[in-house]
Design an enzyme around this catalytic site. Sequence first.
Site, PDB file in Angstrom:
ATOM      1  N   HIS A 364       0.825  -1.208   0.000  1.00  0.00           N
ATOM      2  CA  HIS A 364       0.000   0.000   0.000  1.00  0.00           C
ATOM      3  C   HIS A 364       0.856   1.255   0.000  1.00  0.00           C
ATOM      4  O   HIS A 364       0.513   2.258  -0.618  1.00  0.00           O
ATOM      5  CB  HIS A 364      -0.927  -0.001   1.207  1.00  0.00           C
ATOM      6  CG  HIS A 364      -1.794  -1.218   1.247  1.00  0.00           C
ATOM      7  ND1 HIS A 364      -2.462  -1.638   2.351  1.00  0.00           N
ATOM      8  CD2 HIS A 364      -2.083  -2.108   0.287  1.00  0.00           C
ATOM      9  CE1 HIS A 364      -3.112  -2.743   2.080  1.00  0.00           C
ATOM     10  NE2 HIS A 364      -2.896  -3.045   0.835  1.00  0.00           N
ATOM     11  N   CYS A 677      -5.643  -0.216 -20.091  1.00  0.00           N
ATOM     12  CA  CYS A 677      -5.245   0.575 -18.916  1.00  0.00           C
ATOM     13  C   CYS A 677      -4.258  -0.129 -17.998  1.00  0.00           C
ATOM     14  O   CYS A 677      -4.054   0.284 -16.874  1.00  0.00           O
ATOM     15  CB  CYS A 677      -6.475   1.011 -18.121  1.00  0.00           C
ATOM     16  SG  CYS A 677      -7.388  -0.347 -17.402  1.00  0.00           S
TER      17      CYS A 677
HETATM   18  C1  PEP Z   1      -4.922  -4.359 -14.711  1.00  0.00           C
HETATM   19  O1  PEP Z   1      -5.122  -5.473 -14.225  1.00  0.00           O
HETATM   20  O2  PEP Z   1      -4.281  -4.172 -15.765  1.00  0.00           O
HETATM   21  C2  PEP Z   1      -5.457  -3.145 -14.056  1.00  0.00           C
HETATM   22  C3  PEP Z   1      -5.373  -1.971 -14.635  1.00  0.00           C
HETATM   23  O3  PEP Z   1      -5.981  -3.294 -12.820  1.00  0.00           O
HETATM   24  P1  PEP Z   1      -5.116  -3.468 -11.502  1.00  0.00           P
HETATM   25  O4  PEP Z   1      -3.672  -3.260 -11.876  1.00  0.00           O
HETATM   26  O5  PEP Z   1      -5.617  -2.464 -10.534  1.00  0.00           O
HETATM   27  O6  PEP Z   1      -5.420  -4.874 -11.121  1.00  0.00           O
END
Ligand code: PEP
Length: 747
Positions: A364, A677
Amino acid sequence: MSNSTESESRKLLGRLRDAMASDIEGQARLNKIPHLIADSMECEVCAVYLFRDEETLELCATVGLNPEAVHHTRLRLGEGLVGRVARSGKPINSPDAPAEPGFRYVPETGEEQFRSFLGIPIQRLGEKLGVLVVQSRDTRAFTPDEIYALEVVAMVLAEMTELGAFVGAGDGLAARHQQAVLIRGLTGQEGTAEGHVWLHEPRVVVTNLIADDPAREIGRLNEAVDKLRVSVDEMLAINAGGDQEQLQVLEAYRMFANSKGWLRRMEEDISAGLSAEGAVEKEQSQARARMGQVQDPYLRERLSDLDDLSNRLLRHLTGQCHRNGAELPPDPVLVARNIGPGELLEYGRVLRGIVLEEGSVGSHAAIVARALAIPLVVRAPRIVDEAMNGNQIMVDGDQGIVHLRPEDTVVKAFRDKMAMKAKAQERYRSIRDKPAITLCGARIDLTMNAGLMADLPSLEGSGAEGVGLFRTELQFLVRNKMPKRTELAALYSHVLDAAHGRRVVFRTLDIGSDKVLPYMKPTDEPNPALGWRAIRVGLDKPGVMRMQLQALIRGAGGRPLTIMFPFVAQYEEYRAACAEVDKTIAREKRLGHVLPATLEIGAMLETPSLAYAPERFFQEVEFLSIGGNDLKQFFFAADRENERVRRRYDTLNVSFLSFLEQIVERCKRSNTPLSFCGEDAGRPIEALCLAAIGIRALSMRPASIGPVKSLLLRSNLTELRAVMDAARERGDQSVRPAVMDYLRAQV
Ligand code: PEP
Ligand code: MG
């Protein structure tokens, strides 16, 4: 310890102290030590071996062995009994040393006449300095009391300035803290920083290890332990009902603070001649030595709790307050064993850099450091012991390297690197307001990932066209209790205010797997990444999901709202989530709340299964965003949190690219807006290739927008696509080499 051994030990410590305080210095002073010890223990031999370098021990002073061997006899770590004591950090007590396996006969010392052997590591606070040996002609086994007394002596010896000088640290141990040190850790957040050390928990300096009046010292110790117990109880009362992890730590503190064994050992140390502070430090030293050997993570944690508790006790004893009156330097680089997200947020943006001895890439604290764009190095071994408040420090978050008290040449090279980066930043600023249009005319929508209010100032600075991924769980993770609906609504409203009409994609709670809420009952799952997480939790326990949806609708306050569900693995889950949204909208309407002007509901494509969902799904879903971090881990079956495998497969591997292309094709057919993303969107080469296969929206860390845009503006995707296709046809495993060759030829 028997009374006679106790008083003998105290007498010896007294003599050692006198010797250490005498005017003579250097080798002459060191030579006195073995005489005092051998006399006191009635042994013919006493020898002090010190580290010359990390691998070699050197005989530095002796009585009983051949004086000619001093500074000539050397042993490798692990070699002979002395080398074994040094390696293991544990005493060896043998009535008949030549008969021991591993005994190494060193002819020049003349030690063959001596049979019994007791070797004790010389160490202080986990740092190994050498080995103290006593030997005698007869075959005698040293008693536990004698071993113990010699341990106390070895600890006091470790304080001697001569020892520091002989182990190559110049003027004693303190001088070690003047040398340049390079520490290799792991990247927590990229970026470079120069500044001065600010220890989150400064160490307590103990100068009086020996004391003459044991009764007084035991009284002082008991008084300090009482204060410590009261303070731990107070901490427990304050945190009752809060953060589970914190409570666990405090419970462990309480257990140690009330441990009779701990107190008894410290009282024995005092009886042997140590001061109350010396006794605490001796036990702390031993806990640290054990910490270096214990593999079990739970036990290591507990030993580190004991270490923290010892520091607290030392503060009570010495009256040195938390901060020691030190002032935060103007360019602080925070150094800590570990730090909680809340504490880090309290420091905020004043920090130039952060170096943690523990911590992990997904912790975190790392999430917060990333949100604040502060360069972070995690798993930096020994940094807390090495660093002193105010030391110059350079943090290379890109390489995971820390230069502490760097030499001038390092400072210069580092500053050159920072200057180059600053130049690049200038270039990025100059294109900040330009749209990302490639040479072949493709327009790529560049947005940023966010999760805390602290992220939002970057929206203006980075040139992001909006927030493509707002990770709402971060608000839940950095607190120690479940946030209230009104708090969340206010936060979402502020986020939209800060976005000034730009689109913000709010992802609903993505918890589970690596993101465990401190106040949620932990579930013990064998494979948490494949377990009960994200939308699975949301649908099974809809209370929190509904509360969050209400907060989002209220936060929007009549403005357009975009919601995205994480980790959707099949159509049904998306439908069920949409049904929750419909119900919430109807309820909000009934309650008279203003509804969003428009509402878009999308899903994250993070499991390969969703790429093959029925056509209806692609038609119904209003937009899709590829969560590349998760999708890649499931595609290659390679855990994104596991250092051994997380970089094993290339995102530009042709299998993965072909798979992504299929998703692009399906979205094209159904007219479904698609974005990407995951972290790869922020890596310029990867971003370029994603654009080349037809992805037109990329969401990334704000700091990546400049470099990605800069490359896109100079690139022709049609040409690049041809290069990638040729590599695929040739049977290359990854298109990266071909892409790199092509790009190099462009400049
Ligand atoms: C991903 O899995 O690519 C994503 C953007 O979500 P997180 O990294 O928060 O799991
Ligand atoms: Mg994900």
